[in-house]
Design a protein around this motif. Structure first.
Motif, PDB file in Angstrom:
ATOM      1  N   ARG A   3      36.397   7.567  -7.994  1.00 36.07           N
ATOM      2  CA  ARG A   3      35.029   7.221  -8.377  1.00 36.07           C
ATOM      3  C   ARG A   3      34.713   8.019  -9.631  1.00 36.07           C
ATOM      4  O   ARG A   3      34.911   9.235  -9.674  1.00 36.07           O
ATOM      5  CB  ARG A   3      34.062   7.593  -7.254  1.00 36.07           C
ATOM      6  N   PHE A   4      34.227   7.364 -10.678  1.00 35.77           N
ATOM      7  CA  PHE A   4      33.836   8.045 -11.902  1.00 35.77           C
ATOM      8  C   PHE A   4      32.607   8.901 -11.614  1.00 35.77           C
ATOM      9  O   PHE A   4      31.733   8.516 -10.844  1.00 35.77           O
ATOM     10  CB  PHE A   4      33.539   7.025 -13.003  1.00 35.77           C
ATOM     11  N   ASP A  42      28.489  -0.430  -7.528  1.00 36.01           N
ATOM     12  CA  ASP A  42      28.620  -1.377  -8.633  1.00 36.01           C
ATOM     13  C   ASP A  42      27.739  -0.916  -9.775  1.00 36.01           C
ATOM     14  O   ASP A  42      26.537  -1.186  -9.767  1.00 36.01           O
ATOM     15  CB  ASP A  42      28.225  -2.776  -8.166  1.00 36.01           C
ATOM     16  N   PRO A  43      28.255  -0.160 -10.715  1.00 32.71           N
ATOM     17  CA  PRO A  43      29.643   0.282 -10.834  1.00 32.71           C
ATOM     18  C   PRO A  43      29.927   1.437  -9.868  1.00 32.71           C
ATOM     19  O   PRO A  43      29.009   2.148  -9.467  1.00 32.71           O
ATOM     20  CB  PRO A  43      29.756   0.762 -12.272  1.00 32.71           C
ATOM     21  N   LEU A  61      31.731  15.245 -17.168  1.00 33.40           N
ATOM     22  CA  LEU A  61      32.224  13.982 -16.631  1.00 33.40           C
ATOM     23  C   LEU A  61      33.303  14.323 -15.621  1.00 33.40           C
ATOM     24  O   LEU A  61      33.781  15.453 -15.571  1.00 33.40           O
ATOM     25  CB  LEU A  61      32.797  13.109 -17.748  1.00 33.40           C
ATOM     26  N   GLY A  62      33.720  13.341 -14.840  1.00 36.48           N
ATOM     27  CA  GLY A  62      34.768  13.662 -13.889  1.00 36.48           C
ATOM     28  C   GLY A  62      35.260  12.478 -13.096  1.00 36.48           C
ATOM     29  O   GLY A  62      34.834  11.337 -13.294  1.00 36.48           O
ATOM     30  N   ARG A 110      33.505  18.863 -20.769  1.00 36.06           N
ATOM     31  CA  ARG A 110      34.075  19.369 -19.525  1.00 36.06           C
ATOM     32  C   ARG A 110      34.358  18.209 -18.575  1.00 36.06           C
ATOM     33  O   ARG A 110      33.545  17.305 -18.427  1.00 36.06           O
ATOM     34  CB  ARG A 110      33.138  20.386 -18.889  1.00 36.06           C
ATOM     35  N   TRP A 111      35.519  18.250 -17.926  1.00 38.67           N
ATOM     36  CA  TRP A 111      35.952  17.252 -16.946  1.00 38.67           C
ATOM     37  C   TRP A 111      36.206  17.931 -15.625  1.00 38.67           C
ATOM     38  O   TRP A 111      36.963  18.908 -15.543  1.00 38.67           O
ATOM     39  CB  TRP A 111      37.222  16.542 -17.425  1.00 38.67           C
TER      40      TRP A 111
END
Length: 162
Positions: A3-4, A42-43, A61-62, A110-111
């Motif tokens: 999952r983003f 969704d999304p 983000l991750g 950063r991720w």
């Protein structure tokens, strides 16, 4: 399935909750005095906002994964991408208990790759033994040092620090 994950810092939490609730046509799944999260299908995204005193904008983000094995499989991909990978195990962050792998892209974004294992009652748990910045539980990768390898693969979850 992955999952983003997007985490934004916001100046006006209540106004932002109203905005994103309308945008996503869904109520947040978690609401705290300084944090809200939508687990959208969704999304398929874990979208979080917080008002913890950091500058408004993208915090990090991750990728959120469903298992420890999936997190371990991300380690070599993060290594291959070329950034320093910093494991952070048994951490408390964003009202959840998680194992994480942190890195930065070439622009300094950063991720966070993580597997959530349960809920927590606090936003973060400040602990000098953990690799967190204490302000909002997301580490400054440039200031962090990878944990000492204790026989595990470089990026596989290792012993808990918190």
């Amino acid at each position: 399935m992955n999952r983003f994950h997007v985490h934004l810092n916001v100046a006006d939490l209540a106004g932002s909750i109203r905005f994103y609730t309308q945008l996503f046509a869904a109520e947040p799944s978690v609401v705290k005095h300084d944090y809200a999260k939508w687990m959208l299908e969704d999304p398929r995204v874990n979208f979080a906002i917080s008002s913890t005193g950091r500058a408004p904008g993208i915090d990090h983000l991750g990728l959120q994964v469903d298992s420890a094995d999936e997190l371990a499989a991300l380690g070599p991909r993060l290594d291959a991408a070329g950034g320093t990978v910093v494991p952070e195990d048994a951490t408390i962050c964003c009202y959840a208990r998680s194992d994480k792998l942190w890195t930065e892209d070439p622009q300094g974004t950063r991720w966070e790759s993580f597997h959530t294992v349960g809920e927590a009652t606090t936003y973060y748990a400040a602990d000098a033994a953990c690799a967190t910045d204490g302000a909002a539980c997301t580490p400054d990768v440039r200031e962090m040092k990878p944990k000492i390898d204790k026989g595990a693969a470089c990026c596989a979850p290792q012993s808990a620090c918190c």
